[in-house]
Design a protein around this motif. Structure first.
Motif, short mmCIF file in Angstrom:
data_model
loop_
_atom_site.label_atom_id
_atom_site.label_comp_id
_atom_site.label_asym_id
_atom_site.label_seq_id
_atom_site.Cartn_x
_atom_site.Cartn_y
_atom_site.Cartn_z
N ALA A 249 0.86 -1.19 0.00
CA ALA A 249 0.00 0.00 0.00
C ALA A 249 0.89 1.24 0.00
O ALA A 249 2.12 1.14 0.12
N LYS A 250 0.27 2.40 -0.14
CA LYS A 250 1.01 3.66 -0.20
C LYS A 250 1.05 4.32 1.18
O LYS A 250 0.02 4.77 1.69
N ALA A 251 2.26 4.39 1.75
CA ALA A 251 2.39 5.00 3.07
C ALA A 251 1.90 6.45 3.06
O ALA A 251 1.35 6.94 4.05
N ALA A 252 2.03 7.13 1.91
CA ALA A 252 1.64 8.54 1.82
C ALA A 252 0.14 8.74 1.98
O ALA A 252 -0.31 9.88 2.19
N TRP A 253 -0.64 7.68 1.87
CA TRP A 253 -2.08 7.82 2.11
C TRP A 253 -2.37 8.36 3.51
O TRP A 253 -3.37 9.04 3.73
N ALA A 254 -1.49 8.06 4.45
CA ALA A 254 -1.70 8.55 5.82
C ALA A 254 -1.67 10.07 5.87
O ALA A 254 -2.28 10.68 6.77
N ASP A 255 -0.99 10.71 4.92
CA ASP A 255 -0.87 12.17 4.92
C ASP A 255 -2.08 12.85 4.29
O ASP A 255 -2.21 14.08 4.36
N THR A 256 -2.94 12.08 3.65
CA THR A 256 -4.08 12.67 2.94
C THR A 256 -5.41 12.07 3.41
O THR A 256 -6.35 11.93 2.62
N GLY A 257 -5.46 11.67 4.67
CA GLY A 257 -6.70 11.18 5.24
C GLY A 257 -6.93 9.70 5.11
O GLY A 257 -8.03 9.21 5.39
N GLY A 258 -5.90 8.95 4.70
CA GLY A 258 -6.07 7.52 4.45
C GLY A 258 -5.43 6.60 5.46
O GLY A 258 -5.19 5.42 5.16
N ALA A 259 -5.16 7.08 6.67
CA ALA A 259 -4.49 6.24 7.67
C ALA A 259 -5.31 5.00 8.00
O ALA A 259 -4.74 3.92 8.24
N GLU A 260 -6.64 5.12 8.01
CA GLU A 260 -7.46 3.95 8.34
C GLU A 260 -7.39 2.88 7.24
O GLU A 260 -7.56 1.69 7.53
N ALA A 261 -7.14 3.29 6.01
CA ALA A 261 -6.94 2.31 4.94
C ALA A 261 -5.67 1.51 5.18
O ALA A 261 -5.62 0.30 4.91
N LEU A 262 -4.64 2.16 5.72
CA LEU A 262 -3.40 1.46 6.04
C LEU A 262 -3.61 0.50 7.21
O LEU A 262 -3.03 -0.60 7.22
N ARG A 263 -4.41 0.88 8.18
CA ARG A 263 -4.71 -0.03 9.28
C ARG A 263 -5.49 -1.25 8.77
O ARG A 263 -5.22 -2.38 9.19
N ALA A 264 -6.44 -1.02 7.87
CA ALA A 264 -7.18 -2.14 7.27
C ALA A 264 -6.23 -3.04 6.50
O ALA A 264 -6.34 -4.28 6.54
N GLN A 265 -5.26 -2.43 5.81
CA GLN A 265 -4.28 -3.22 5.06
C GLN A 265 -3.44 -4.08 6.00
O GLN A 265 -3.15 -5.25 5.71
N ALA A 266 -3.06 -3.55 7.14
CA ALA A 266 -2.26 -4.31 8.11
C ALA A 266 -3.03 -5.53 8.61
O ALA A 266 -2.48 -6.64 8.71
N VAL A 267 -4.32 -5.36 8.91
CA VAL A 267 -5.12 -6.49 9.39
C VAL A 267 -5.29 -7.53 8.29
O VAL A 267 -5.18 -8.74 8.54
N ALA A 268 -5.58 -7.08 7.08
CA ALA A 268 -5.75 -8.01 5.96
C ALA A 268 -4.46 -8.78 5.70
O ALA A 268 -4.47 -10.01 5.50
N ALA A 269 -3.33 -8.09 5.71
CA ALA A 269 -2.05 -8.74 5.45
C ALA A 269 -1.69 -9.73 6.56
O ALA A 269 -1.16 -10.82 6.31
N ARG A 270 -1.97 -9.38 7.81
CA ARG A 270 -1.70 -10.29 8.94
C ARG A 270 -2.57 -11.54 8.82
O ARG A 270 -2.12 -12.67 9.04
N SER A 271 -3.82 -11.34 8.47
CA SER A 271 -4.75 -12.47 8.33
C SER A 271 -4.30 -13.40 7.21
O SER A 271 -4.29 -14.62 7.36
N TYR A 272 -3.95 -12.80 6.08
CA TYR A 272 -3.52 -13.59 4.92
C TYR A 272 -2.28 -14.42 5.28
O TYR A 272 -2.21 -15.62 4.98
N ALA A 273 -1.31 -13.79 5.92
CA ALA A 273 -0.08 -14.50 6.29
C ALA A 273 -0.36 -15.62 7.29
O ALA A 273 0.22 -16.71 7.20
N ALA A 274 -1.24 -15.37 8.25
CA ALA A 274 -1.55 -16.37 9.26
C ALA A 274 -2.22 -17.60 8.65
O ALA A 274 -2.10 -18.71 9.18
#
Length: 524
Positions: A249-274
């Motif tokens: 994902a794009k880390a810069a999204w956090a600078d433009t109101g997209g921090a929650e999308a990065l948090r969703a990405q972290a959960v999805a990626a953790r789930s997929y790996a598990a």
């Protein structure tokens, strides 16, 4: 015939340049004999040249097929939506929902992953195959030193591991990556460990590959997959995610109101790996075949915050981790499958929400290995979203065979952004040319459109008038009367057919594809 995927209707002229080939045993020689046979089979009075690719004229008495093929440089414009497989979460859509609608990560996840619940993953490690290092021995060092074969290795000293058939490794330690040998040994523990195996350690303790100085958290080791060498990184799950989320994902999204999308990405990626369990020696890999993982060099504080603020959070179903797939852009509707298909209004921010690409007939035929292209059609879709949804089946017919493929296979072969596409009207092909204006050099004063370019009182002109002239199914003339080879007779071409005249046959209307068999050609 219904409208084809090429966007052309039967009964209109095929204005793309075409070639034809003949399938079947050779026919009796001679123009007149062939034409007589065609006439006897009922090709006259009118056989319109089908504008739909793949029109076949069956010469049943000889077992021949005359099939029209599309010139290899004919362009076709494909219009599509999204980028990626479209299953599960759309990353751009998640960003759109977070930025424009203020959705929290939990709401984003609930939208895309229907039928799942949020659960907790206990502290865990994960093993990652570093695919770029396949078939290579491991050469690694650390600025803080390391441990191998139960022995300490000094800062900057390099360890060279080569796996052995018994599951161990041969060890060589050198001064620097290419310096003098300091010591050698064999070990049944084929791993280079950092000085401290705890998670979230400082950068100077990370192990680095001699090739490129790429750093990794955790331990690096070697294994044999049959006779081939594999490099494996074993580390804490969240240490791993620190290198995954900024790569996916794009880390810069956090600078433009997209921090929650990065948090969703972290959960999805953790789930997929598990949920992964790829190989005996490695649970997952570091490419798009699994999840992209770039080691600690790719880490970013903004995505690190997303990982740490969701520590242990995973998606579950029946109390098991869910392989929470995601792709860049859904195009406005997810693909369904493991998770219910849903509309993705957030995806309107995606640069690939809609796209077009132009391919030639040759590109398509080559991708499916069918010779010269006759037809390319979508035969099934999934019915989710506009245009009938994603393609689930295509059929490609060519001069040397027929190929059927799934939409995903077609996407891969044609190098498309997604399997959600249509072939638009016009296909990038120029519109049919207008009928030529009467040529004063071919007509006498007072001639009408029925007789322009025609020998006055000729059998061809009389036949054309008998059929209704320009208002007949033949349409407007597109050239003057011309002589057949060996002066066997004459012919004239019209928008939708040809009139031919010989002494034996008189004037007859035939499919122009039949005529082309006996006329010399000058290319495709």
């Amino acid at each position: 015939m219904a409208k084809t995927e090429f966007g052309v209707r039967a009964g209109r002229p095929a204005w793309t340049r075409r070639r034809r080939y003949i399938a079947g045993p050779p026919a009796p020689r001679g123009f007149t004999a062939k034409l007589l046979r065609a006439s006897a089979l009922g090709i006259a009075p009118v056989l319109v040249i089908g504008a739909v690719t793949g029109v076949v004229v069956h010469l049943r008495s000889s077992g021949q097929d005359i099939r029209q093929t599309v010139a290899s440089d004919t362009p076709f414009t494909l219009s599509g939506h999204g980028n990626g497989h479209g299953r599960g979460m759309g990353q751009w859509g998640a960003y759109g929902y977070a930025k424009d609608q203020g959705w929290a990560a939990e709401r984003i996840l609930g939208h895309y992953y229907g039928g799942t619940t949020l659960g907790t993953l206990a502290d865990a490690q994960i093993s990652v195959r570093l695919q770029a290092r396949d078939d290579q021995p491991l050469d690694v060092y650390s600025d803080a030193g390391a441990v191998v074969a139960g022995k300490p290795v000094g800062p900057g000293e390099a360890v060279h591991l080569t796996p052995t058939a018994d599951g161990g490794a041969n060890v060589v330690v050198t001064r620097g990556c290419a310096g003098e040998v300091l010591w050698q040994d064999a070990t049944d523990h084929p791993w280079v460990d950092p000085v401290d195996l705890a998670p979230d350690r400082p950068a100077n303790e990370h192990l680095k590959l001699c090739a490129g100085d790429t750093p990794y958290r955790g331990a690096l080791g070697v294994a044999l997959d049959g006779a081939t060498v594999r490099t494996v990184n074993v580390l804490d799950m969240d240490d791993y995610l620190l290198g995954v989320v900024p790569a996916e994902a794009k880390a810069a999204w956090a600078d433009t109101g997209g921090a929650e999308a990065l948090r969703a990405q972290a959960v999805a990626a953790r789930s997929y790996a598990a949920a992964e369990n790829r190989e005996e020696y490695a649970k997952t890999c570091d490419t798009q075949s699994c999840q992209v993982y770039g080691g600690s060099a790719k880490e970013d504080p903004r995505t690190a915050d997303a990982v740490r603020s969701t520590k242990g959070m995973i998606l579950t179903k029946d109390n098991k981790p869910v392989a929470a797939e995601f792709s860049s852009s859904t195009g406005g509707y997810t693909a369904g499958g493991e998770f219910p298909a849903v509309e993705d209004q957030g995806d309107t921010v995606s640069p690939n929400h809609d796209w077009t690409v132009t391919l030639t007939a040759g590109d398509i035929a080559s991708a499916f290995n069918v010779g010269d292209l006759e037809s390319f059609e979508v035969i099934t879709r999934n019915n989710f979203g506009v245009d009938g949804g994603r393609v689930t089946g295509v059929k490609v017919v060519g001069s040397s065979g027929t190929a059927e493929a799934t939409g995903a296979e077609a996407r891969s072969k044609l190098k498309l952004k997604s399997d959600w596409f249509t072939v638009g009207d016009g296909l990038g092909v120029p519109a049919p040319p207008a009928a030529p204006e009467p040529d004063s050099t071919l007509a006498s004063a007072g001639e009408d459109e029925d007789t322009v370019g025609t020998t006055e009182g000729s059998p061809i002109a009389e036949k054309y008038k008998e059929l209704g002239g320009v208002n007949s199914t033949l349409g407007a003339p597109i050239g003057p009367e011309m002589m057949l080879p060996s002066e066997a007779g004459k012919f004239r071409m019209y928008t939708n057919g040809t009139i031919i005249w010989t002494k034996k046959l008189g004037a007859q209307v035939i499919d122009a594809s039949v005529l082309r068999e006996w006329l010399p050609t000058g290319g495709s």
